[in-house]
Design an enzyme around this catalytic site. Structure first.
Site, PDB file in Angstrom:
ATOM      1  N   CYS A  92      22.224  19.134  54.547  1.00 33.26           N
ATOM      2  CA  CYS A  92      21.852  20.538  54.499  1.00 33.26           C
ATOM      3  C   CYS A  92      20.986  20.809  53.268  1.00 33.26           C
ATOM      4  O   CYS A  92      21.331  20.416  52.151  1.00 33.26           O
ATOM      5  CB  CYS A  92      23.131  21.372  54.455  1.00 33.26           C
ATOM      6  N   GLU A  93      19.861  21.491  53.476  1.00 34.63           N
ATOM      7  CA  GLU A  93      18.968  21.758  52.359  1.00 34.63           C
ATOM      8  C   GLU A  93      19.496  22.832  51.418  1.00 34.63           C
ATOM      9  O   GLU A  93      18.946  23.033  50.337  1.00 34.63           O
ATOM     10  CB  GLU A  93      17.579  22.139  52.864  1.00 34.63           C
ATOM     11  N   HIS A  94      20.566  23.523  51.812  1.00 40.10           N
ATOM     12  CA  HIS A  94      21.115  24.590  50.966  1.00 40.10           C
ATOM     13  C   HIS A  94      22.192  24.090  50.007  1.00 40.10           C
ATOM     14  O   HIS A  94      22.321  24.617  48.900  1.00 40.10           O
ATOM     15  CB  HIS A  94      21.693  25.704  51.844  1.00 40.10           C
ATOM     16  N   HIS A  95      22.980  23.093  50.437  1.00 39.13           N
ATOM     17  CA  HIS A  95      24.085  22.613  49.603  1.00 39.13           C
ATOM     18  C   HIS A  95      24.089  21.100  49.410  1.00 39.13           C
ATOM     19  O   HIS A  95      24.980  20.571  48.737  1.00 39.13           O
ATOM     20  CB  HIS A  95      25.436  23.017  50.209  1.00 39.13           C
ATOM     21  N   GLN A 133      19.449  22.769  60.921  1.00 43.78           N
ATOM     22  CA  GLN A 133      19.471  22.210  62.277  1.00 43.78           C
ATOM     23  C   GLN A 133      18.407  22.821  63.176  1.00 43.78           C
ATOM     24  O   GLN A 133      17.806  22.130  64.009  1.00 43.78           O
ATOM     25  CB  GLN A 133      20.863  22.397  62.884  1.00 43.78           C
ATOM     26  N   HIS A 161      28.600  20.782  60.330  1.00 44.93           N
ATOM     27  CA  HIS A 161      27.988  21.025  59.024  1.00 44.93           C
ATOM     28  C   HIS A 161      29.083  21.081  57.955  1.00 44.93           C
ATOM     29  O   HIS A 161      29.916  21.991  57.963  1.00 44.93           O
ATOM     30  CB  HIS A 161      27.214  22.349  59.047  1.00 44.93           C
ATOM     31  N   CYS A 163      28.824  21.909  55.000  1.00 45.28           N
ATOM     32  CA  CYS A 163      28.705  23.063  54.108  1.00 45.28           C
ATOM     33  C   CYS A 163      29.622  24.198  54.562  1.00 45.28           C
ATOM     34  O   CYS A 163      29.886  25.117  53.787  1.00 45.28           O
ATOM     35  CB  CYS A 163      27.261  23.542  54.026  1.00 45.28           C
TER      36      CYS A 163
END
Length: 201
Positions: A92-95, A133, A161, A163
């Protein structure tokens, strides 16, 4: 004066050295509350840097090049081709948390087909990048459509996910489903339903 933020192209970004990457890991270990110089962690920065090279190797691969070699001797085959349940691991590019799932990729050829291993490799190219995704689903479908010029492309991804399963809301066992339909899969409800029935497991 415009307030628009112009982001640099990824190819123009300077890549840190291996030593800088390892120093960043040591900083994070200290920030987490541990001592990066203790025996159990002394080699961790090197291991993490090496792991990142594997996790994100998709940035070094060209999905268009993977799809270039095709076969035209198909005896006029123009029915659906589906590769089911391609397992992948992404982040995940956020976490930077893992995304683990499977992809179903289908297309209807328009005179030429590609080796099935190439479809799996295309999934891996985009999985081995920082992702969401929805974007990954579109990227896979779009590149197949752009390069092969088929009658249609369909991609479905189901993934868990971390996250949201191992942090945050903590809902293990929950997966997310995304799809991208192009060409006849978007325009023809019967063709789309045939694909969905093939991938139903």
């Amino acid at each position: 004066m415009s307030n628009k933020i112009i982001k640099p192209d990824a190819s123009e970004l300077s890549v840190p050295t291996r030593e800088e990457a390892e120093a960043a890991v040591r900083t994070l270990l200290r920030w987490a509350g541990d001592d990066p110089t203790r025996d159990g962690l002394i080699e961790t920065p090197k291991r993490v840097a090496k792991a990142f090279q594997d996790y994100f190797r998709g940035y070094n691969d060209d999905p268009e090049e993977i799809l270039q070699k095709t076969f035209e001797e198909t005896e006029g085959y123009d029915e659906m081709i589906v590769l089911r349940g391609i397992r992948f691991e992404s982040h995940c590019e956020h976490h930077l948390a893992p995304i683990v799932g499977r992809a179903w990729v289908g297309y209807i050829p328009n005179g030429r087909v590609v080796g099935i291993s190439k479809l799996a490799r295309v999934v891996d190219v985009f999985a081995k990048r920082l992702q969401i995704q929805e974007k990954m689903t579109s990227q896979i479908a779009n590149i197949i459509d752009d390069v092969l010029k088929p009658q249609g492309v369909a991609v479905v991804i189901k993934a868990e996910h971390h996250c949201m399963t191992t942090r945050g809301i903590h809902k293990p066992g929950t997966d997310m489903v995304t799809s991208r339909m192009l060409g006849v899969f978007r325009d023809n409800a019967l063709t789309r339903q045939e694909f969905l029935s093939v991938i139903d497991d």
